[in-house]
Design an enzyme around this catalytic site. Sequence first.
Site, PDB file in Angstrom:
ATOM      1  CE  LYS A  85      42.765  63.740  39.631  1.00 20.26           C
ATOM      2  NZ  LYS A  85      42.671  65.163  39.214  1.00 20.26           N
TER       3      LYS A  85
ATOM      4  CE1 TYR B  30      41.217  61.953  43.261  1.00 21.13           C
ATOM      5  CE2 TYR B  30      40.931  63.494  45.080  1.00 21.13           C
ATOM      6  CZ  TYR B  30      41.334  63.231  43.784  1.00 21.13           C
ATOM      7  OH  TYR B  30      41.864  64.236  43.013  1.00 21.13           O
TER       8      TYR B  30
ATOM      9  CE1 TYR C 120      44.036  67.818  36.131  1.00 21.75           C
ATOM     10  CE2 TYR C 120      46.189  68.851  36.279  1.00 21.75           C
ATOM     11  CZ  TYR C 120      45.292  67.910  36.698  1.00 21.75           C
ATOM     12  OH  TYR C 120      45.649  67.045  37.689  1.00 21.75           O
TER      13      TYR C 120
HETATM   14  N1  GLU Z   1      44.988  65.307  45.390  1.00 22.34           N
HETATM   15  C1  GLU Z   1      44.937  66.462  44.528  1.00 22.34           C
HETATM   16  C2  GLU Z   1      43.555  67.069  44.556  1.00 22.34           C
HETATM   17  O1  GLU Z   1      42.604  66.348  44.504  1.00 22.34           O
HETATM   18  C3  GLU Z   1      45.332  66.050  43.152  1.00 22.34           C
HETATM   19  C4  GLU Z   1      45.340  67.206  42.197  1.00 22.34           C
HETATM   20  C5  GLU Z   1      46.409  67.097  41.112  1.00 22.34           C
HETATM   21  O2  GLU Z   1      47.444  66.459  41.256  1.00 22.34           O
HETATM   22  O3  GLU Z   1      46.200  67.728  40.066  1.00 22.34           O
HETATM   23  O4  GLU Z   1      43.405  68.255  44.637  1.00 22.34           O
END
Ligand code: GLU
Length: 343
Positions: free
Chosen positions: A70, A193, A245
Amino acid sequence: MPSLELEIQSALEEIHAKHKDNQSGKVADYIPELAKADPNAFGICVVTRDGQVFEVGDTEQQFTIQSVSKPFVYGMALQDTGRDVVQQKVDVEPTGHAFNSIIKLDEKSHRPHNPMVNAGAIATTSLLTGEGPTGKLNRLMDFFGRFVGRRLYADMSVFMSERVSGHRNRATAYLMLNFGMIDNRVEEILDLYFQQCSLLVTAKDLAVMGATLANRGVNPITRERAIEARYVQDLLSVMYTCGLYDYAGEWGYRVGMPAKSGVGGGMLAVVPQRLGIGVFSPPLDERGNSVRAIRVCQDLSTRFGLHMFDAWLNDFKVAPTVESESFPTAEMDAVKAAKQEHS
Ligand code: GLU
């Protein structure tokens, strides 16, 4: 090996041995293919700004990058469209909520809060430029390739698995379409994505990517520029405030370095001007962060004084510090002793 190098290598070995039997956490299974990950796989790699590599354990084992992608895609969108356009679609405020929180679009602007939660990441991905879906994917793979120093490939099983099971992300994307945060290429944007999330990397790759950010955007091994220097600060800022997060605050307090975790078990951390850290260990805590990776980074931070706001105390300097000029030695020793006790 000179003594500092020996010290780093033996610290990695000690830290690896200390945490390898920790069986807490659970491998992610909400994307069915991820459930196949080996919970015992565990690798740690550190790459310094001048390209030295230190590693222990499963540092060559491949796994999907997931959310560690990201901040990089955020950087690519900044390069493609500029700060003003990106800012209109995604903010830079931490949410204190989980990575897949669906309701967290800003009440007034309807923007996702930051590019590290899924809503913000999908909005960021929608901004990438390129000729159609293939052109965009190729540009994205080239972009990541420069950070890593080799061409990356997507894990098709993980990609398909997420594509068919990613209802929450799909709902998030449609909600953003409703608010005009993404355009109506919803499935195309989601595919890109999911593809970015399914790129295969190793712990060593993550460390090189981190070292590239530490080195103001130039890969310290290939010497190729991966991103314009002026955007490195944007990436590192959102990683510091939002990278873990709803654990981001405590991470900043305890470990004190910009970082990003992914549900594939990867963790990338950056000590600006100094080094990148890559850790791989699939079992996750309840917030979706790798249990062992958190502990490894915390230990490295304490051992080498890598916390951003503790930098003047560390023994791992790349430049002269205030210590000799303005910090009285006795006072310095007292602070060091207190720190030792604390750790
Ligand atoms: N591809 C995962 C999702 O969108 C990534 C989430 C993550 O790594 O925190 O749920």
